[in-house]
Design a protein around this motif. Structure first.
Motif, mmCIF file in Angstrom:
data_model
loop_
_atom_site.group_PDB
_atom_site.id
_atom_site.type_symbol
_atom_site.label_atom_id
_atom_site.label_comp_id
_atom_site.label_asym_id
_atom_site.label_seq_id
_atom_site.Cartn_x
_atom_site.Cartn_y
_atom_site.Cartn_z
ATOM 1 N N GLU A 62 46.580 34.062 37.228
ATOM 2 C CA GLU A 62 46.750 34.894 38.422
ATOM 3 C C GLU A 62 47.887 35.891 38.232
ATOM 4 O OE1 GLU A 62 46.597 34.023 43.113
ATOM 5 O OE2 GLU A 62 48.151 32.895 42.032
ATOM 6 N N ILE A 65 46.814 38.723 35.964
ATOM 7 C CA ILE A 65 45.946 39.679 36.657
ATOM 8 C C ILE A 65 46.776 40.588 37.567
ATOM 9 C CG2 ILE A 65 44.131 39.885 38.389
ATOM 10 C CD1 ILE A 65 42.850 37.379 37.161
ATOM 11 N N LYS A 66 47.716 40.020 38.274
ATOM 12 C CA LYS A 66 48.546 40.828 39.178
ATOM 13 C C LYS A 66 49.451 41.783 38.411
ATOM 14 C CE LYS A 66 48.604 37.628 43.088
ATOM 15 N NZ LYS A 66 49.428 36.739 43.962
ATOM 16 N N LYS A 69 46.700 44.107 35.956
ATOM 17 C CA LYS A 69 45.609 44.719 36.709
ATOM 18 C C LYS A 69 44.384 45.024 35.830
ATOM 19 C CE LYS A 69 48.669 46.643 40.225
ATOM 20 N NZ LYS A 69 49.801 45.766 39.832
ATOM 21 N N VAL A 97 38.385 34.723 44.894
ATOM 22 C CA VAL A 97 39.585 35.488 45.253
ATOM 23 C C VAL A 97 39.662 36.780 44.448
ATOM 24 C CG1 VAL A 97 42.110 35.496 45.197
ATOM 25 C CG2 VAL A 97 40.887 33.466 46.013
ATOM 26 N N TYR A 98 39.313 36.698 43.162
ATOM 27 C CA TYR A 98 39.416 37.866 42.273
ATOM 28 C C TYR A 98 38.036 38.423 41.950
ATOM 29 C CZ TYR A 98 44.290 36.704 41.994
ATOM 30 O OH TYR A 98 45.594 36.457 42.333
ATOM 31 N N ASP A 99 37.232 38.602 43.007
ATOM 32 C CA ASP A 99 35.881 39.101 42.820
ATOM 33 C C ASP A 99 35.834 40.576 42.432
ATOM 34 O OD1 ASP A 99 36.703 40.127 45.235
ATOM 35 O OD2 ASP A 99 34.958 39.462 46.372
ATOM 36 N N VAL A 101 37.437 41.680 39.880
ATOM 37 C CA VAL A 101 37.594 41.666 38.424
ATOM 38 C C VAL A 101 36.310 41.122 37.809
ATOM 39 C CG1 VAL A 101 38.924 40.744 36.475
ATOM 40 C CG2 VAL A 101 40.081 41.288 38.630
#
Length: 209
Positions: A62, A65-66, A69, A97-99, A101
């Motif tokens: 996570e 990803i944050k 990006k 949550v990270y749909d 990506v």
């Protein structure tokens, strides 16, 4: 934390101390061998391993990803270790949550589940020039990047002290990523003369010669 940029086939790849690669030009995060569910597999056989191990791995992903990006995440196999359990449900919620990506799973030998969701396509080999991505090393006209073996190297101090650390390994024709999951073993490798090896110690990437 300290990362390291390496040039492979004219492309700049950022090696991350969290045991992943960020290919900035394509906004792609690459990692291998999470082995989610391994703790649950051990618990099923009476060995009390905490589920928090895998939650920590997802928290690390996570943060990547944050921070970076990425538009796409390539998982180089062995995403899940065994049959469905709570850790698998945790990952499905993570995907929701990270749909925004795109996640792609390159099939590994442990990826045997029957209910992979539509937002997690699984394929045996992915080619994105100049690279081919597989779980186990594949012969290819493109530069192959894989996982599977959980590479590591041992270094010795001036005395008899030694330590073994996970590493990124790059030869002339192929590269191997360390296991992203913390609850995994390490297989010591023996690099050849012109190979490049990058150890991970104290959250820092160190090139070893």
């Amino acid at each position: 934390m300290s990362d390291f940029i390496i040039d492979i086939e004219g492309e700049k790849l950022k090696l991350l101390p969290q045991r992943a690669i960020f290919w900035e030009a394509l906004k792609t995060l690459i990692l291998s061998d999470l082995h989610l569910g391994k703790a649950g597999h051990f618990r099923k056989h009476g060995i009390p391993i905490s589920r928090k191990i895998h939650l920590t791995d997802l928290q690390t992903l996570e943060r990547l990803i944050k921070n970076h990006k990425p538009e796409r995440v390539i998982l180089l196999g062995d995403l899940f270790h065994s049959v469905e359990n709570n850790e698998w449900d945790d990952f499905l919620r993570f995907l929701d949550v990270y749909d925004f990506v795109e996640f792609i799973l390159v099939e590994g030998n442990h990826d045997i589940l029957s209910n992979y969701p539509e937002n997690l396509p699984m394929i045996p080999l992915l080619e994105v020039s100049p690279f081919s991505f597989s779980h186990i090393r594949e012969e290819s006209k493109l530069y192959n990047i894989s996982g599977h073996i959980h590479p590591g190297v041992s270094i010795r101090g001036r005395g008899r002290q030694s330590m073994t650390m996970p590493c990124f390994y790059f030869s002339k024709d192929y590269g191997v990523l360390p296991a992203f999951g913390q609850f995994t073993g390490i297989k010591k490798i023996r690099p050849k003369k012109d190979d490049r090896v990058f150890g991970i110690a104290d959250r820092t990437i160190v090139e070893l010669t």
